[in-house]
Each structure stands twice: as structure tokens, then as C-alpha cells.
Scaffold this active site. Structure first.
Site, PDB file in Angstrom:
ATOM      1  N   MET A  15      -2.558  -5.120   1.041  1.00 18.39           N
ATOM      2  CA  MET A  15      -3.909  -4.790   0.574  1.00 18.39           C
ATOM      3  C   MET A  15      -4.081  -3.267   0.567  1.00 18.39           C
ATOM      4  O   MET A  15      -5.206  -2.766   0.644  1.00 18.39           O
ATOM      5  CB  MET A  15      -4.959  -5.466   1.460  1.00 18.39           C
ATOM      6  CG  MET A  15      -4.832  -6.996   1.461  1.00 18.39           C
ATOM      7  SD  MET A  15      -6.390  -7.864   1.766  1.00 18.39           S
ATOM      8  CE  MET A  15      -6.831  -7.226   3.370  1.00 18.39           C
TER       9      MET A  15
ATOM     10  N   ALA B  88      -3.932   0.764   1.804  1.00 17.26           N
ATOM     11  CA  ALA B  88      -4.155   1.476   3.069  1.00 17.26           C
ATOM     12  C   ALA B  88      -2.863   1.463   3.878  1.00 17.26           C
ATOM     13  O   ALA B  88      -2.844   1.119   5.056  1.00 17.26           O
ATOM     14  CB  ALA B  88      -5.320   0.877   3.860  1.00 17.26           C
ATOM     15  N   LEU B  89      -1.782   1.838   3.209  1.00 17.61           N
ATOM     16  CA  LEU B  89      -0.437   1.643   3.767  1.00 17.61           C
ATOM     17  C   LEU B  89      -0.182   2.529   4.988  1.00 17.61           C
ATOM     18  O   LEU B  89      -0.509   3.708   4.995  1.00 17.61           O
ATOM     19  CB  LEU B  89       0.601   1.932   2.679  1.00 17.61           C
ATOM     20  CG  LEU B  89       0.460   1.083   1.407  1.00 17.61           C
ATOM     21  CD1 LEU B  89       1.573   1.418   0.414  1.00 17.61           C
ATOM     22  CD2 LEU B  89       0.452  -0.408   1.707  1.00 17.61           C
ATOM     23  N   HIS B  90       0.384   1.923   6.009  1.00 18.42           N
ATOM     24  CA  HIS B  90       0.770   2.638   7.229  1.00 18.42           C
ATOM     25  C   HIS B  90       2.241   2.348   7.530  1.00 18.42           C
ATOM     26  O   HIS B  90       2.919   1.658   6.749  1.00 18.42           O
ATOM     27  CB  HIS B  90      -0.144   2.235   8.384  1.00 18.42           C
ATOM     28  CG  HIS B  90      -0.270   0.757   8.580  1.00 18.42           C
ATOM     29  ND1 HIS B  90       0.805  -0.056   8.902  1.00 18.42           N
ATOM     30  CD2 HIS B  90      -1.333  -0.089   8.463  1.00 18.42           C
ATOM     31  CE1 HIS B  90       0.409  -1.309   9.011  1.00 18.42           C
ATOM     32  NE2 HIS B  90      -0.897  -1.371   8.728  1.00 18.42           N
TER      33      HIS B  90
ATOM     34  N   GLY C 179       3.641   0.334   9.389  1.00 21.20           N
ATOM     35  CA  GLY C 179       3.984  -1.087   9.396  1.00 21.20           C
ATOM     36  C   GLY C 179       4.383  -1.558   8.001  1.00 21.20           C
ATOM     37  O   GLY C 179       5.427  -2.198   7.806  1.00 21.20           O
ATOM     38  N   HIS C 180       3.570  -1.201   7.000  1.00 18.23           N
ATOM     39  CA  HIS C 180       3.913  -1.576   5.625  1.00 18.23           C
ATOM     40  C   HIS C 180       5.238  -0.947   5.188  1.00 18.23           C
ATOM     41  O   HIS C 180       6.048  -1.578   4.509  1.00 18.23           O
ATOM     42  CB  HIS C 180       2.817  -1.100   4.649  1.00 18.23           C
ATOM     43  CG  HIS C 180       1.474  -1.727   4.877  1.00 18.23           C
ATOM     44  ND1 HIS C 180       0.415  -1.031   5.433  1.00 18.23           N
ATOM     45  CD2 HIS C 180       1.013  -2.972   4.628  1.00 18.23           C
ATOM     46  CE1 HIS C 180      -0.644  -1.824   5.490  1.00 18.23           C
ATOM     47  NE2 HIS C 180      -0.314  -3.010   5.029  1.00 18.23           N
TER      48      HIS C 180
ATOM     49  N   GLY D  10       4.777  -9.211   7.549  1.00 22.24           N
ATOM     50  CA  GLY D  10       4.865  -8.723   8.917  1.00 22.24           C
ATOM     51  C   GLY D  10       4.520  -9.803   9.938  1.00 22.24           C
ATOM     52  O   GLY D  10       3.633 -10.630   9.705  1.00 22.24           O
TER      53      GLY D  10
ATOM     54  N   MET E  92       0.382  -1.433  14.494  1.00 23.64           N
ATOM     55  CA  MET E  92      -0.166  -0.748  13.321  1.00 23.64           C
ATOM     56  C   MET E  92      -1.054  -1.719  12.536  1.00 23.64           C
ATOM     57  O   MET E  92      -0.678  -2.868  12.331  1.00 23.64           O
ATOM     58  CB  MET E  92       0.964  -0.294  12.387  1.00 23.64           C
ATOM     59  CG  MET E  92       1.897   0.702  13.002  1.00 23.64           C
ATOM     60  SD  MET E  92       1.123   2.344  13.039  1.00 23.64           S
ATOM     61  CE  MET E  92       2.326   3.246  14.001  1.00 23.64           C
TER      62      MET E  92
ATOM     63  N   ARG F 202      -6.929  -1.646   9.975  1.00 20.86           N
ATOM     64  CA  ARG F 202      -8.236  -1.644  10.636  1.00 20.86           C
ATOM     65  C   ARG F 202      -8.277  -0.684  11.837  1.00 20.86           C
ATOM     66  O   ARG F 202      -9.363  -0.405  12.350  1.00 20.86           O
ATOM     67  CB  ARG F 202      -8.646  -3.070  11.035  1.00 20.86           C
ATOM     68  CG  ARG F 202      -8.945  -3.944   9.820  1.00 20.86           C
ATOM     69  CD  ARG F 202      -9.560  -5.281  10.179  1.00 20.86           C
ATOM     70  NE  ARG F 202     -10.051  -5.980   8.978  1.00 20.86           N
ATOM     71  CZ  ARG F 202      -9.396  -6.935   8.316  1.00 20.86           C
ATOM     72  NH1 ARG F 202      -8.212  -7.339   8.734  1.00 20.86           N
ATOM     73  NH2 ARG F 202      -9.928  -7.487   7.230  1.00 20.86           N
TER      74      ARG F 202
END
Lengths: 283, 283
Positions: free
Chosen positions: A33, A35-37, A39-40, A150, A187, A190
Site C-alpha cells: 500500500m 509508504a515503503l519502508h 520492511g517492504h 511479510g 517496521m 503506521r
């Protein structure tokens, strides 16, 4: 790394993937969705180990948000996301609009039972219908060989596996370990909602879960252990605990001590809801 | 004609279809519940006009029967069906068992709204969930280029079209005209349940529908016309009329005289339920 191809419609997506397939290239999908961090990005890296081409979908799916939830304020930052995908080496970003995914007259829902029972469903009753329907659509649009999800959203991973098995969706599902900060905080997009003080409290979630999983693995009484975990989270500063629960690792049926298990939790910090989970090693 | 290949599992089905696709051959699917009659054979012939290879699935799908319905007595006659498919020139018969389609732990349901509202759903509330789920599975197992469905089950045809559009299932849906006996009775596997006397009454269904559709097309009041049609069916010998209804031809929304419509009916002869439908030409 060169910038990923950006496509916003299913015809262009299919044309590009058809070309890759014609060249004999294996294609992996990473549904997100945005808002990549980190983890993505770890999912993208796993996808690139599994396949020659990595497609990342970025779609904030309205049907998995309840009317009371954070759809409107969910972070959206496409330009930054595309930068991160370029650095990571993803080949294509698929960014459909809501009207592309759900055109006027859209009227179909996929409901997956089994692992969707309880846990998140007790608090977000329509969540997994929204997830299953959009994941099936993305799989049918992109027709990837495999897709990476994930373990952070552990129940979702189990539901997606069940979806593919039940509907004969020919997509291999790869679960990816949760990426954590140096204090163990998982991660999550939110996390951006958390104040500095809340972030300190949030880091306790993983600590409590690890400790409780170790106790369960050494034979502690399940009801007492998860009850104490919930109390420990409230003492640490969580406003409310939705659940702490031990489940069988694959089916999410009630856990039995001789089976591999998973300890899952959801808890609120102010207006932000966090989830996490850890392994319970089998006896 | 040579006999069709018979396969009873999805791996063998996919292997054969993959071979055909590798040779550049277009593949059509005709989903059936067996008990093949001239109506089904007409679908096979249309499939063979549209594609180079025709796959016919034969699966009496338990999830589209209610507990009170005729699942156990539904006619099963595989050897005769295979003879008919050989004569018709079908290339493959796919005959999975119930445990292949719904293995232990199966837990997924697809619900299609829109055209499934009312009509059959008022009397068989879970019917289209069963249809949509099994059709999606068959499409995902066989991955055909196109699939042929009879207009005899007109609401089902509309629901399948909506299913494919909503889930981006890349299968072209072809509707085939209803095949009728010389008296206009629509071919149906359930006609096998009728006595000779009931068959005489059954033939009135199409006569009444045609007459009513003509009246509607010439401006008759809709409520009176469908009410009189239901009364005429009872006078002709039908035990009970579930519905006679005029609907918009594509969406099955309420009919408007300036649009192409469809007049649909379901009625009981003894313990046998018959359905039929005819076109209402647009003004």
C-alpha cells in the site's frame, strides 16, 4: 539502478509482463500500500532472489479499511516510494487508481474462512474480505509466478496461502521475515503516526512477545502466559490490548504444545494500532 | 472423431493445456454438470468454432445445491457423456472428484452481487456463491482463452460475466442461444425427471414467455403482463410459479421499455423446477 517502469492500468501491466514471460523471465509480485519502508524493501530483495523481474504494486485498498479506520490519513508518498524502488532494483511499479480496481458496478467479494477466524477478524470483521479480493485481483491482473508477503502481517500471510490453495491460483506464496529496528520494533507504515515517547513504548511489544513465546515453549500455562503478556503491555504504556494469542503456525487453529506455534498480538498506542508476532518453537 | 482425453486432476489438465498453448492453439472451456443433452452439445460446437481445442468439465458441484435440492438424484452418466463428447469432437473431458475440488479444509467463497440479486437468489440464496466459486476455480485450473455458457441459465450467464469483469479473470465469456425441442421446451438435464404428461405442460412455459415478451415489447403494463403470465402457467398445470420477471438484459436491473430486456421465469411441475427466459426486444 535504473528507475522502475511505472504503469497505472492493467492493459499496460499485462503487456509488459507478457513480454518478460515471452523472454522466459520469472516474475515476482510484491503487493504493497506504498509508504515503503525497509520492511517492504526486504520483500523486494527476496523477490529479486526468487525471480528475474520484480513488480511492486502500490495501491491503498479502500475495501480493507473500516469506515472508522485511517484510510484518509494513511501515508501516501509516491515519488519517495519510486526512489526507494529504484534503489532496490524493482523493475515495475503498478499504481492503479481506485476507479481502475473498483469500477462503477463492481460487486464481487471473496471470503476466506479457516485462518481468517478470530484475531484481526474479531476487531476488523471485513478486513480479510478486502485483502483476499484485492490480492486475487492483483494476481489475476499480473499473473506472477510468485508473490512475497511479510510475516509482519502473519494472519494475512496465512489467509493469502489459503486463498491460493482454495481457488487454485497458480502463484507461489513466499513469506518473508519481519524487519525490525535495532530495538526489535517491527517496521510498519503506521509507525509514522507515533510520537517519540510512543515509539519507546512500541518497542516493548516485541520484547513481551518474545518473552511470552519462550515461556510457552518451556511449558508455561497458556491462559496465564497470554494474560500476563496483555497486562505487561498495558503496564508498559499501551492504551488497550486487542489480543495476545497463541495459534498453530499454519492453520491458526488453537495452539498445541507439540506443534510449531505463533504468538500474535494487536495493541493500541493512543490512536495507533500496532500488530506483531513471533514464533513459538515446537516442543 | 477420436475419443476425448479424460483427466481427473488439475496437474494433468494443466499439463495438457500448456502443451496446446505452446503450440499456439486457442483453448475454450465448456463447464457442465454432465448428463449432457443437445443443449450442451451446442455449446461444444460453438466452442469449436471459437477455439482450436475444446475442454468440457463434468462436475456435479455440491456447493450450488441447497440441502433440500436434488444433488443425490442429479443424473450421472459419464460413459454416455463421453460418447456424446466424442461425437461432438471435444478434445478433453475434465472429471474431477468432489475431494479434488474441495479438499479437507477448503474455506473460500466468492459472492457476486449485481445481477445475482433477486430471481433465482430469492429461492436459492446460496446458489450463485456456489456457481461463482466453482467457475472461478475451473477458470484458474484450466486457464482457457474463452468459455461458453448457455443462455438457458440466463442469470448465471450474467453473474459469470460480472465475476470475470470484477476479478479481472482473463477469460472471454460467450453466451449461447438456448436449444429447444420442436415444441419450444428448453433442453435441461432436469427434463429427465418429467413424466410424459408433465412434459406436455412444460412446453407451455416457453409459449407463455414468448407471448408475454411480445406484449411487453408492444407497451403492455409490466405488472399486469407478468401477473397474467404466472396465472397462465398455473392454469396450464404448473404447481407453483417462483417468479416471472422482466429485467434489463445485461445488468438484470429492473427493465425499462427503452432498453433490451429479458423475461425470466421459474416454475414447478410436481417436484421438478424448470427455468426459462426469452428476449424482450427494445422499443
Amino acid at each position: 539502478m535504473s528507475a522502475p517502469i511505472v504503469v497505472d492500468n492493467v492493459a499496460a501491466l499485462r503487456a509488459q509482463i507478457r513480454n518478460w514471460r515471452r523472454d522466459g523471465l520469472k516474475v515476482a509480485l510484491v503487493p504493497t500500500m506504498g509508504a515503503l519502508h525497509d520492511g517492504h524493501i526486504s520483500l523486494v530483495k527476496i523477490a529479486l532472489e526468487e525471480a528475474e523481474r520484480c513488480v511492486v504494486s502500490i495501491f491503498v485498498n479502500p475495501t480493507q479499511f473500516a469506515p472508522t479506520e485511517d484510510l484518509d490519513k494513511y501515508p501516501r508518498q509516491l515519488a519517495r516510494d519510486l526512489d526507494r524502488l529504484r534503489e532496490a532494483g524493482a523493475h515495475l511499479a503498478y499504481t492503479p487508481g481506485v476507479a481502475d480496481m473498483y469500477p462503477a458496478g463492481f460487486a464481487t467479494k471473496i471470503s476466506v474462512g479457516g485462518p481468517s477466524a478470530g484475531l484481526e477478524t474479531d476487531f476488523r470483521p471485513t478486513f480479510f474480505d478486502g485483502v483476499a479480493t484485492v490480492v486475487a485481483k492483483l494476481f489475476l491482473q499480473a499473473a506472477p509466478d510468485c508473490a512475497v508477503f511479510g510475516e509482519k502481517d502473519y494472519q494475512q500471510l496465512c489467509v493469502v496461502r489459503q486463498l491460493c490453495r482454495d481457488l487454485d491460483l497458480p502463484v507461489e506464496i513466499i513469506g518473508a521475515p519481519t524487519v525490525r529496528d535495532s530495538h526489535g520494533l517491527a517496521m510498519s507504515s503506521r509507525n509514522a503516526y507515533l510520537s517519540e515517547a510512543e515509539r519507546g513504548v512500541a518497542r516493548k511489544l516485541n520484547v513481551v512477545l518474545r518473552q511470552t513465546a519462550a515461556e510457552l515453549a518451556s511449558g508455561a500455562d497458556e491462559a496465564s502466559a497470554v494474560g500476563e503478556a496483555a497486562e505487561a503491555l498495558v503496564r508498559a504504556g499501551f492504551r488497550k490490548v486487542d489480543y495476545v494469542a497463541a495459534r498453530e503456525a499454519v492453520t491458526l487453529a488453537p495452539w498445541r504444545q507439540d506443534r510449531d506455534g505463533r504468538l500474535l498480538a494487536a495493541a493500541w498506542l493512543g490512536t495507533t494500532r500496532l500488530i506483531d508476532n513471533v514464533e513459538i518453537p515446537g516442543a
